[in-house]
Design a protein around this motif. Structure first.
Motif, mmCIF file in Angstrom:
data_model
loop_
_atom_site.group_PDB
_atom_site.id
_atom_site.type_symbol
_atom_site.label_atom_id
_atom_site.label_comp_id
_atom_site.label_asym_id
_atom_site.label_seq_id
_atom_site.Cartn_x
_atom_site.Cartn_y
_atom_site.Cartn_z
ATOM 1 N N VAL A 1 25.863 70.199 24.120
ATOM 2 C CA VAL A 1 26.093 70.897 23.154
ATOM 3 C C VAL A 1 26.932 69.059 22.227
ATOM 4 O O VAL A 1 26.375 68.927 21.222
ATOM 5 C CB VAL A 1 26.534 71.942 22.970
ATOM 6 C CG1 VAL A 1 26.831 71.451 21.196
ATOM 7 C CG2 VAL A 1 25.706 72.889 22.856
ATOM 8 N N LEU A 2 28.178 68.805 22.532
ATOM 9 C CA LEU A 2 29.024 68.020 22.353
ATOM 10 C C LEU A 2 28.456 66.666 22.063
ATOM 11 O O LEU A 2 28.622 65.587 21.236
ATOM 12 C CB LEU A 2 30.432 68.154 22.370
ATOM 13 C CG LEU A 2 31.276 69.334 22.294
ATOM 14 C CD1 LEU A 2 32.698 69.656 23.534
ATOM 15 C CD2 LEU A 2 31.869 68.806 20.875
ATOM 16 N N ALA A 3 27.169 66.114 23.475
ATOM 17 C CA ALA A 3 27.082 65.358 23.566
ATOM 18 C C ALA A 3 25.816 64.738 22.734
ATOM 19 O O ALA A 3 25.839 63.703 22.054
ATOM 20 C CB ALA A 3 26.598 64.528 24.958
ATOM 21 N N LEU A 4 25.369 66.244 22.316
ATOM 22 C CA LEU A 4 24.584 66.053 21.359
ATOM 23 C C LEU A 4 24.355 66.007 20.549
ATOM 24 O O LEU A 4 23.862 65.226 19.100
ATOM 25 C CB LEU A 4 22.624 66.649 21.355
ATOM 26 C CG LEU A 4 21.936 66.816 22.863
ATOM 27 C CD1 LEU A 4 21.771 68.996 23.132
ATOM 28 C CD2 LEU A 4 21.603 66.156 23.409
ATOM 29 N N ALA A 5 25.218 66.555 19.778
ATOM 30 C CA ALA A 5 26.153 66.253 18.291
ATOM 31 C C ALA A 5 26.625 64.956 18.127
ATOM 32 O O ALA A 5 26.727 64.513 16.883
ATOM 33 C CB ALA A 5 27.350 67.108 18.192
ATOM 34 N N VAL A 6 27.478 64.416 18.873
ATOM 35 C CA VAL A 6 28.656 62.964 19.320
ATOM 36 C C VAL A 6 26.790 62.158 18.757
ATOM 37 O O VAL A 6 26.919 61.385 17.959
ATOM 38 C CB VAL A 6 28.675 62.267 20.710
ATOM 39 C CG1 VAL A 6 28.644 60.818 20.183
ATOM 40 C CG2 VAL A 6 30.376 62.976 20.311
ATOM 41 N N VAL B 1 36.941 57.881 12.330
ATOM 42 C CA VAL B 1 37.161 59.897 12.070
ATOM 43 C C VAL B 1 36.678 60.924 13.002
ATOM 44 O O VAL B 1 37.620 61.539 13.627
ATOM 45 C CB VAL B 1 37.467 59.878 10.977
ATOM 46 C CG1 VAL B 1 38.341 60.977 10.289
ATOM 47 C CG2 VAL B 1 37.828 58.554 9.784
ATOM 48 N N ILE B 2 35.461 60.931 12.504
ATOM 49 C CA ILE B 2 34.627 61.167 13.623
ATOM 50 C C ILE B 2 34.649 61.943 14.858
ATOM 51 O O ILE B 2 35.279 62.719 15.757
ATOM 52 C CB ILE B 2 33.301 61.763 13.548
ATOM 53 C CG1 ILE B 2 32.986 62.040 11.644
ATOM 54 C CG2 ILE B 2 32.705 62.896 13.947
ATOM 55 C CD1 ILE B 2 31.969 61.743 10.869
ATOM 56 N N ILE B 3 35.338 60.243 15.499
ATOM 57 C CA ILE B 3 34.968 60.386 17.134
ATOM 58 C C ILE B 3 36.523 60.546 17.558
ATOM 59 O O ILE B 3 36.832 60.949 18.672
ATOM 60 C CB ILE B 3 34.760 58.609 17.351
ATOM 61 C CG1 ILE B 3 33.170 58.881 17.143
ATOM 62 C CG2 ILE B 3 34.865 58.222 18.760
ATOM 63 C CD1 ILE B 3 32.616 57.245 17.396
ATOM 64 N N THR C 1 40.228 67.108 20.247
ATOM 65 C CA THR C 1 39.231 67.976 20.453
ATOM 66 C C THR C 1 39.316 67.986 21.582
ATOM 67 O O THR C 1 40.277 68.897 22.663
ATOM 68 C CB THR C 1 38.368 68.387 19.467
ATOM 69 O OG1 THR C 1 39.049 68.255 18.292
ATOM 70 C CG2 THR C 1 37.931 69.830 20.069
ATOM 71 N N ALA C 2 38.940 67.128 22.849
ATOM 72 C CA ALA C 2 39.023 67.108 24.012
ATOM 73 C C ALA C 2 40.193 67.543 24.453
ATOM 74 O O ALA C 2 40.514 67.588 25.895
ATOM 75 C CB ALA C 2 37.817 66.212 24.049
ATOM 76 N N ALA C 3 40.919 66.259 24.171
ATOM 77 C CA ALA C 3 42.135 66.282 24.894
ATOM 78 C C ALA C 3 42.798 67.133 25.464
ATOM 79 O O ALA C 3 43.180 68.572 25.938
ATOM 80 C CB ALA C 3 43.085 65.110 24.762
ATOM 81 N N MET D 1 30.798 59.539 23.300
ATOM 82 C CA MET D 1 30.688 59.247 24.714
ATOM 83 C C MET D 1 32.391 59.921 25.899
ATOM 84 O O MET D 1 32.296 60.568 25.935
ATOM 85 C CB MET D 1 29.756 58.872 26.015
ATOM 86 C CG MET D 1 28.378 58.981 24.918
ATOM 87 S SD MET D 1 27.905 61.160 24.691
ATOM 88 C CE MET D 1 26.722 60.885 24.320
ATOM 89 N N LEU D 2 32.877 58.217 25.510
ATOM 90 C CA LEU D 2 34.230 58.180 26.192
ATOM 91 C C LEU D 2 34.922 59.233 24.982
ATOM 92 O O LEU D 2 36.243 59.507 26.212
ATOM 93 C CB LEU D 2 34.863 56.320 25.880
ATOM 94 C CG LEU D 2 36.335 56.693 26.979
ATOM 95 C CD1 LEU D 2 36.172 56.731 28.465
ATOM 96 C CD2 LEU D 2 36.448 55.020 25.686
ATOM 97 N N ALA D 3 34.464 59.900 24.306
ATOM 98 C CA ALA D 3 36.186 60.666 23.451
ATOM 99 C C ALA D 3 35.726 61.714 23.793
ATOM 100 O O ALA D 3 36.927 62.700 23.935
ATOM 101 C CB ALA D 3 35.869 60.737 21.929
ATOM 102 N N ILE D 4 34.832 62.823 24.667
ATOM 103 C CA ILE D 4 33.822 64.288 25.446
ATOM 104 C C ILE D 4 34.880 63.935 26.999
ATOM 105 O O ILE D 4 34.208 64.604 27.173
ATOM 106 C CB ILE D 4 32.925 64.077 24.576
ATOM 107 C CG1 ILE D 4 31.372 63.252 24.381
ATOM 108 C CG2 ILE D 4 33.106 64.494 23.160
ATOM 109 C CD1 ILE D 4 30.343 64.188 24.565
ATOM 110 N N LYS D 5 34.915 62.454 26.765
ATOM 111 C CA LYS D 5 34.701 62.646 28.441
ATOM 112 C C LYS D 5 35.544 63.221 29.359
ATOM 113 O O LYS D 5 35.718 63.299 30.489
ATOM 114 C CB LYS D 5 34.663 60.904 29.301
ATOM 115 C CG LYS D 5 35.355 60.957 30.727
ATOM 116 C CD LYS D 5 33.752 60.705 31.034
ATOM 117 C CE LYS D 5 33.433 60.393 32.485
ATOM 118 N NZ LYS D 5 32.300 60.719 33.509
ATOM 119 N N PRO D 6 36.646 63.484 27.999
ATOM 120 C CA PRO D 6 37.922 64.676 29.114
ATOM 121 C C PRO D 6 37.727 65.989 29.562
ATOM 122 O O PRO D 6 38.869 66.676 30.286
ATOM 123 C CB PRO D 6 39.628 64.039 28.584
ATOM 124 C CG PRO D 6 39.045 63.268 27.081
ATOM 125 C CD PRO D 6 37.673 63.174 27.470
#
Length: 630
Positions: free
Chosen positions: A46-51, A21-23, A29-31, A75-80
Motif C-alpha cells: 500500500v505504501l509503495a503504491l501511495a509513493v 516534504v512528503i518523502i 514514519t517508516a523508521a 522507495m528508499l524512504a520506505i525500505k526500512p
C-alpha cells in the motif's frame, strides 16, 4: 538509519516541492515503524503504491529522470519497513548509495558532492559496525575514532584510482548517449511568449549565465544578451518562425567597439543560446538563424562554455526582403481593435517612422507603470493593457509595442533574452540571473535596418539597468547578504570551471604541461590503463601490508615465521599457530622454547583481557636451535 538518511538528503534537495516534504515524512514514519519490527507485506504494498501515486501526481505520466529519481527516493524512504536481519540492513545501505549517485543526474554542484561523500562515508562506517556485531565484539570494544580512521583508510585506498579516472580517462567530444529529459521543464527562455509565462522566471534569482571579459567591458546598460527572436503572433502567443531557422543569418554591419568574453551558460534542457549583441563569429557547435537566434547542436543538459567576440550593430539587415517585411507586419484579425485603430490614427498623422516610434515611447513614458502584479489577460490582451491597466512588465510592453508598430506599417518583432548583470566582487566576471530575463523590440527603419527599441526601459529604466543590490533595497540587509552570495557564487564558478569544465581540451592542456603533446584517444587510453594498473597495485600492496604495519605483535610473529621458513619449517597459510609449533617440536625435540612462545602469542592475540609486556621482545630475540639450523 542515519547513514541511509544522509544518502537520501542530497536527492531530496533536488526534487520539486512538495515531494521532498512528503518523502521525508514517509521516511520518518517508516523508521519509527521499523523499531517495532518489519511491517506486513500488504502494508508495504500500500505504501509503495501511495509513493508511486504521489510522484506521478507531481510529475505526470511522462517518465523523466527527475520522476525516476523521485521514485528512487520514495522507495528508499520506505525500505526500512523490510528490516528483519543484518542482511536486510546491508541491503538498505547498499540501496542507499544509489541516492547520491542519482543526485548527480539532477545536479553536479559541490554541495551535492559533499553530502554524497558524507553519506558514503557513513554507509562504510555502518557496514563496519554490522561486521563488528556479527563478529560478536561488544559495541564498546571499537572506538568511534578507530572506526572513522578505518573509513578514511578505505577512502584513501580508492583515491588514486579515482583521480586517474578523472584526469586521464579519455574525454569524448560528444557523449555516447544522452540523459533522459526532465518531466518538468526548468525555468528559462523559450521560443514562445504568452501572457503570464514569465512570472516565475522574473522571480527566480538562480544564475542563468556568467561572463568573463578579456579587455574592454560594456556598460551594464549595453549588456543585452540576445536570445530567441519571436516573429509570429496569433492574438495571444508570440512564437519563433520555424522556416527562418534554416535561412542564412541576415547581414550585420558592426561598430568599432569589440568585446571578447567567455560565456558559461547554466543548463536549461533546451538548445537555445544567448550572446551579447551581436556576435562577430560563432564557435564550433553554435549556429545562428536568419534573425540571429542562436542555438546549440546539442541540448544544454550541463554547464557549457563558449568563447565569443561581439560588437554593437550599426546596420542590421538594411535591405529587408519582401517575405520578411510581410512576416514582420503580420497580425491576426479579430484581436485588439482599439490598439489597431490608434496605430492607424497615428500613421495618418505622420509619415515619419522614427517620429512614430518616439511618439509611442513618449506615451509609455508618461502614462504607464511597471509591475509584476497584473490580472489574467482576456481575448483583447493588448487593448486591456494599453487602455485600462496601463501597468505591466516587459512581456506586456514588448507585445503591445510590436502590435502598435505593425499596424502602423513599421516592421517589428519581439526579442527575448537577458539584460544587465552584476559584477562578482571576488571574481573578475559578471553574473546574469534568470530574474534578469527581458523582452524588447526591434523595428525596421529605412537606412538603418533593425533597430533595438526597449519600451520597458522607457517606463522603468531602473528595472533594466539596476543591480541585485538595488532590488534588495540598497543598504541594510542587502549589503550583508551580497558578499556572502558573491563568495558562494565564486566558489560555484570555480567548481564549474575546474571540475565540471574538465573536458577534452582541458585534459590535453594538462598533459602538455607535463611534456605530453597532443595524445590521440588510443594513447590516452593506454596511459590511463598504466596509471590504473599502478593504482590497483598500490591498493593491493596497501591491503596486504596493512595488518603487519598496524600491529607490532604480528610484525614480530611473522618475522619469527620467516626465520623458520628459511630452514624449511615455515608455517602453512592454513595452519594454526599451535599446530605449527607442535609440528616443529615433533621434528626437532629441542624447540620447546618455540612452543612456549607460541602459547604466549596465542594467549596475547586471542584471549580476552590478556597482556604480555615482554612477548614482542621475546619473539624478536628467538632463533631456531642449533640442531634445527643443521
Amino acid at each position: 538509519m542515519l547513514a541511509a538518511s544522509t544518502c537520501l538528503l542530497p536527492l531530496l534537495l533536488q526534487l520539486p516541492m512538495p515531494l521532498p516534504v512528503i518523502i521525508a515524512g514517509a521516511a520518518m514514519t517508516a523508521a519509527l515503524m521499523a523499531t517495532r519490527g518489519a511491517a506486513p507485506g500488504w502494508l508495504r504494498t500500500v505504501l509503495a503504491l501511495a509513493v508511486f501515486g504521489v510522484v506521478v501526481a507531481q510529475g505526470g505520466l511522462h517518465l523523466g529522470r527527475d520522476t525516476a529519481c523521485a521514485l528512487l527516493a520514495g522507495m528508499l524512504a520506505i525500505k526500512p519497513l523490510e528490516l528483519r536481519t543484518v542482511r536486510d540492513a546491508r541491503s538498505l545501505l547498499g540501496f542507499a548509495l544509489f541516492a547520491p549517485f542519482a543526485t548527480f543526474l539532477l545536479d553536479q554542484g559541490p554541495v551535492s558532492l559533499v553530502l554524497g561523500l558524507l553519506g558514503a562515508a557513513l554507509v562504510l562506517a555502518a557496514l563496519l559496525r554490522l561486521s563488528e556485531q556479527e563478529s560478536g565484539l561488544p559495541a564498546g570494544d571499537v572506538r568511534p575514532l578507530a572506526r572513522l580512521s578505518a573509513v578514511m583508510r578505505l577512502i584513501a585506498i580508492g583515491l588514486p584510482l579515482a583521480l586517474a579516472a578523472f584526469w586521464l580517462f579519455p574525454r569524448l567530444a560528444t557523449p555516447l548517449w544522452g540523459l533522459p529529459d526532465l518531466s518538468t521543464a526548468r525555468p528559462g527562455l523559450s521560443d514562445e511568449m504568452s501572457p503570464g509565462d514569465w512570472i516565475d522566471l522574473l522571480a527566480d534569482d538562480a544564475p542563468a549565465l556568467r561572463a568573463s571579459f578579456r579587455g574592454p567591458e560594456p556598460a551594464p546598460r549595453d549588456m543585452y544578451w540576445r536570445g530567441p527572436t519571436l516573429m509570429h503572433y496569433d492574438g495571444r502567443t508570440w512564437t519563433a518562425s520555424s522556416w527562418l531557422r534554416a535561412a542564412p543569418p541576415a547581414p550585420v554591419e558592426h561598430g568599432a567597439t569589440v568585446w571578447d568574453y567567455d560565456l558559461a551558460l547554466e543548463p536549461t534542457e533546451r538548445n537555445l543560446l544567448v550572446a551579447l549583441e551581436m556576435p562577430l563569429a560563432l564557435p564550433d557547435g553554435m549556429r545562428a538563424a536568419h534573425e540571429h537566434t542562436l542555438t546549440s547542436e546539442r541540448k544544454l543538459d550541463r554547464v557549457t562554455r563558449w568563447q565569443l567576440r561581439s560588437a554593437p550593430p550599426v546596420r542590421f539587415e538594411a535591405d529587408l526582403p519582401a517575405a520578411m517585411r510581410q512576416l514582420a507586419l503580420q497580425l491576426p484579425e479579430g484581436f485588439n481593435p482599439r490598439t489597431r485603430a490608434l496605430a492607424r490614427q497615428w500613421r495618418a498623422e505622420t509619415a515619419d517612422d522614427g517620429a512614430l516610434v518616439e511618439r509611442a515611447l513618449a506615451w509609455i513614458r508618461s502614462d504607464f507603470a511597471y509591475t509584476l502584479t497584473t490580472p489574467l489577460a482576456g481575448r483583447h490582451a493588448v487593448d486591456e493593457f494599453l487602455f485600462e491597466q496601463r501597468a505591466g512588465f516587459c512581456e506586456h510592453f514588448s507585445s503591445a509595442f510590436a502590435i502598435l508598430m505593425r499596424e502602423a506599417g513599421i516592421p517589428a518583432r519581439v526579442v527575448t533574452g537577458y539584460t544587465g548583470g552584476v559584477r562578482n566582487r571576488y571574481g573578475n566576471y559578471w553574473i546574469v540571473r534568470r530574474m534578469d530575463a527581458h523582452a524588447w523590440n526591434e523595428v525596421w527603419l529605412e537606412g538603418r535596418g533593425w533597430v533595438r527599441v526597449d519600451p520597458t526601459a522607457a517606463v522603468a529604466p531602473e528595472r533594466i539597468y539596476d543591480t541585485l543590490a538595488d532590488r534588495l533595497g540598497g543598504g541594510g540587509a542587502g549589503e550583508t547578504v551580497l558578499p556572502i552570495a558573491d563568495l558562494g557564487d565564486w566558489v560555484l564558478r570555480g567548481w564549474n570551471d575546474f571540475v565540471l569544465g574538465f573536458d577534452a581540451a582541458r585534459q590535453q592542456r594538462m598533459l602538455q604541461r607535463v611534456g605530453l603533446e597532443r595524445m590521440e584517444t588510443g594513447g590516452l587510453a593506454a596511459l590511463f590503463a598504466l596509471c590504473a594498473a599502478l593504482a590497483l597495485g598500490w591498493m593491493t600492496w596497501w591491503i596486504a601490508r596493512s595488518e603487519y604495519e598496524r600491529d607490532p605483535l604480528l610484525r614480530a610473529w611473522h618475522r619469527l615465521d620467516r626465520r623458520y621458513a628459511r630452514r624449511g619449517l615455515g608455517r602453512a597459510r592454513h595452519e594454526p599457530a599451535l599446530a605449527w609449533a607442535e609440528r616443529v617440536l615433533a621434528a626437532h625435540p629441542g624447540e620447546h622454547a618455540l612452543l612456549a612462545l607460541t602459547r604466549r602469542f596465542v594467549a596475547a592475540r586471542y584471549a580476552p583481557a590478556s597482556s604480555d609486556a615482554t612477548l614482542i621482545t621475546a619473539l624478536r630475540a628467538h632463533r631456531p636451535t642449533p640442531e634445527t639450523r643443521q
